[in-house]
Scaffold this active site. Structure first.
Site, PDB file in Angstrom:
ATOM      1  N   GLY A 182       7.936  14.857  -9.615  1.00 49.53           N
ATOM      2  CA  GLY A 182       8.708  14.824  -8.347  1.00 49.53           C
ATOM      3  C   GLY A 182       7.662  15.282  -6.861  1.00 49.53           C
ATOM      4  O   GLY A 182       6.647  15.643  -7.335  1.00 49.53           O
ATOM      5  N   ARG A 183       8.407  15.070  -5.797  1.00 50.09           N
ATOM      6  CA  ARG A 183       7.650  15.584  -4.522  1.00 50.09           C
ATOM      7  C   ARG A 183       8.850  16.405  -3.798  1.00 50.09           C
ATOM      8  O   ARG A 183       9.865  16.089  -3.780  1.00 50.09           O
ATOM      9  CB  ARG A 183       7.226  14.423  -3.825  1.00 50.09           C
ATOM     10  CG  ARG A 183       6.126  13.754  -4.551  1.00 50.09           C
ATOM     11  CD  ARG A 183       5.601  12.365  -3.615  1.00 50.09           C
ATOM     12  NE  ARG A 183       4.891  11.475  -4.041  1.00 50.09           N
ATOM     13  CZ  ARG A 183       3.544  11.470  -4.215  1.00 50.09           C
ATOM     14  NH1 ARG A 183       2.992  12.695  -3.398  1.00 50.09           N
ATOM     15  NH2 ARG A 183       2.828  10.756  -4.674  1.00 50.09           N
ATOM     16  N   ASN A 213      -3.934 -12.278   7.941  1.00 47.13           N
ATOM     17  CA  ASN A 213      -5.509 -11.830   7.755  1.00 47.13           C
ATOM     18  C   ASN A 213      -5.932 -12.565   6.193  1.00 47.13           C
ATOM     19  O   ASN A 213      -5.038 -12.056   5.389  1.00 47.13           O
ATOM     20  CB  ASN A 213      -5.697 -10.458   7.908  1.00 47.13           C
ATOM     21  CG  ASN A 213      -4.737  -9.451   7.353  1.00 47.13           C
ATOM     22  OD1 ASN A 213      -3.618  -9.640   7.477  1.00 47.13           O
ATOM     23  ND2 ASN A 213      -5.097  -8.681   6.655  1.00 47.13           N
ATOM     24  N   LYS A 229      -5.011  12.652   0.870  1.00 46.33           N
ATOM     25  CA  LYS A 229      -5.365  11.872  -0.595  1.00 46.33           C
ATOM     26  C   LYS A 229      -6.397  12.678  -1.280  1.00 46.33           C
ATOM     27  O   LYS A 229      -7.032  13.465  -0.402  1.00 46.33           O
ATOM     28  CB  LYS A 229      -5.685  10.636  -0.306  1.00 46.33           C
ATOM     29  CG  LYS A 229      -4.522   9.805   0.308  1.00 46.33           C
ATOM     30  CD  LYS A 229      -4.868   8.281   0.602  1.00 46.33           C
ATOM     31  CE  LYS A 229      -5.311   7.591  -0.465  1.00 46.33           C
ATOM     32  NZ  LYS A 229      -3.866   7.278  -1.377  1.00 46.33           N
ATOM     33  N   GLY A 266       6.745  11.861 -13.159  1.00 47.61           N
ATOM     34  CA  GLY A 266       8.377  12.197 -12.715  1.00 47.61           C
ATOM     35  C   GLY A 266       8.532  13.467 -12.343  1.00 47.61           C
ATOM     36  O   GLY A 266       9.544  13.941 -12.199  1.00 47.61           O
ATOM     37  N   ASN A 281      -1.728  -8.143  13.576  1.00 47.70           N
ATOM     38  CA  ASN A 281      -2.919  -7.317  13.514  1.00 47.70           C
ATOM     39  C   ASN A 281      -3.153  -6.423  14.350  1.00 47.70           C
ATOM     40  O   ASN A 281      -2.120  -6.046  15.302  1.00 47.70           O
ATOM     41  CB  ASN A 281      -3.955  -8.420  13.673  1.00 47.70           C
ATOM     42  CG  ASN A 281      -3.940  -9.338  12.504  1.00 47.70           C
ATOM     43  OD1 ASN A 281      -3.996  -9.218  11.257  1.00 47.70           O
ATOM     44  ND2 ASN A 281      -4.579 -10.741  12.753  1.00 47.70           N
ATOM     45  N   TYR A 310       2.611   3.136   7.663  1.00 48.77           N
ATOM     46  CA  TYR A 310       2.554   2.810   6.127  1.00 48.77           C
ATOM     47  C   TYR A 310       4.071   2.684   5.743  1.00 48.77           C
ATOM     48  O   TYR A 310       4.760   3.648   6.403  1.00 48.77           O
ATOM     49  CB  TYR A 310       1.808   3.366   5.360  1.00 48.77           C
ATOM     50  CG  TYR A 310       1.898   3.436   3.922  1.00 48.77           C
ATOM     51  CD1 TYR A 310       1.572   2.227   2.992  1.00 48.77           C
ATOM     52  CD2 TYR A 310       2.404   4.345   3.148  1.00 48.77           C
ATOM     53  CE1 TYR A 310       1.693   2.036   1.936  1.00 48.77           C
ATOM     54  CE2 TYR A 310       2.615   3.993   1.853  1.00 48.77           C
ATOM     55  CZ  TYR A 310       2.342   2.843   1.131  1.00 48.77           C
ATOM     56  OH  TYR A 310       2.563   2.920  -0.118  1.00 48.77           O
TER      57      TYR A 310
END
Length: 314
Positions: free
Chosen positions: A227-228, A75, A176, A225, A100, A293
């Site tokens: 973190g998660r 695309n 988000k 840094g 796509n 994703y």
């Protein structure tokens, strides 16, 4: 499955903290961060113990060998190759040259097809951002009572496998929102819903037969840094139609009416997974993306149907 059980035991015994290269789910992917694994029970210790010798063919699944880029997947821009009237809500963000966005109708339900492969991001600089085909949705303000809510059904056919837990898996959706005070990405992910492959046994030992859904949550806003935490939520079988509700917004703190809570509440397959986002006073917006994703190895195939989005602004 022995390997999967061993991983869960190691997590609970040692409170494992590993350092991995992590790409955030924003338009700008951040530096490496610590991933803190939170002890959770194995929801299904024996997936597919008796594989079907004549498995049902999934009509919209890509199977067999493949190439990273294909002519029908290239695309010109991130938004140039959407269908004229897609059944899925939201604006397309296509950063994969593998395929796509397409649609398939099975048993009267029309599904949006999100297929990506490792290395297929043809929109950003090489070796920077991960491939994705996602849909973005309208943003809500940070006032008390404002929120965004997404609903849909998903099916997972395949997710990325790069050979280690930190690199495996693909995101199916994310919450988000930007914040005040600086730090981190200009468009940060807050909570990402990551599907990890679960392999079968016997003749299915090389096949992804189920998927563990994790929540990957920030520990603080904009922390470099910091973190998660990665929390196991539940397991779903391959091609299983699973409902998904996600609401992100602001409400009054019941313990102090002068303060507010920034919440991120998911319901997956009828099970609620509620979470309050750190530093709510710093939050300036709520928004949601969904699709497919991140795929650091192999291919990911996610399907979405019956999608809706509501936004309330106060």
């Amino acid at each position: 499955m022995k390997k999967t059980k061993l991983i869960y035991k190691l997590i609970s015994i040692t409170a494992l903290v590993v350092f991995i290269g992590f790409f955030s789910c924003s338009s700008e992917e951040g530096p490496s961060e610590d991933i803190v694994f939170v002890d959770e029970p194995d929801p299904n210790p024996d997936p597919n113990p008796n594989p079907d010798p004549n498995p049902v063919v999934i009509p919209d699944e890509d199977t067999g060998p493949y190439t990273t880029c294909n002519p029908d997947g290239e695309n010109a821009t991130r938004t140039s190759n959407d269908l004229p009237n897609p059944v899925n809500v939201g604006t397309i963000d296509d950063r994969s040259c593998y395929a796509n966005y397409k649609e398939s109708t099975i048993d009267g339900v029309t599904w949006g097809i999100y297929n990506i492969t490792a290395g297929s991001n043809n929109q950003d600089a090489a070796n920077t951002l991960q491939p994705r085909i996602e849909r973005s949705l309208p943003v809500a303000n940070p006032n008390v009572g404002s929120f965004v809510k997404f609903k849909g059904d998903f099916r997972i056919l395949e997710v990325g496998d790069a050979g280690s837990f930190g690199q495996d898996g693909s995101y199916i959706a994310q919450a988000k929102g930007q914040h005040t005070g600086g730090g981190g990405s200009p468009d940060p992910a807050i909570c990402l819903y990551r599907a990890h492959p679960v392999y079968g046994s016997g003749s299915d030992s090389d096949k992804q037969v189920a998927f563990d859904i994790y929540a990957e949550r920030i520990l603080e806003r904009g922390g470099s840094g910091s973190g998660r935490e990665v929390v196991l939520l539940k397991r779903v079988n391959k091609n299983e139609i699973t409902s998904f509700d996600l609401e992100v917004g602001f409400k009054v703190d019941p313990n102090d009416s002068s303060k507010k809570i920034h919440y991120c509440n998911a319901i997956i397959g009828g099970e609620a997974f509620n979470w309050n986002i750190p530093d709510p006073e710093r939050g300036t917006q709520s928004k949601i993306r969904y699709g497919a994703y991140r795929v650091r190895g192999g291919r990911a195939q996610i399907r979405w149907a019956n999608t809706t989005h509501d936004r309330v602004q106060m």
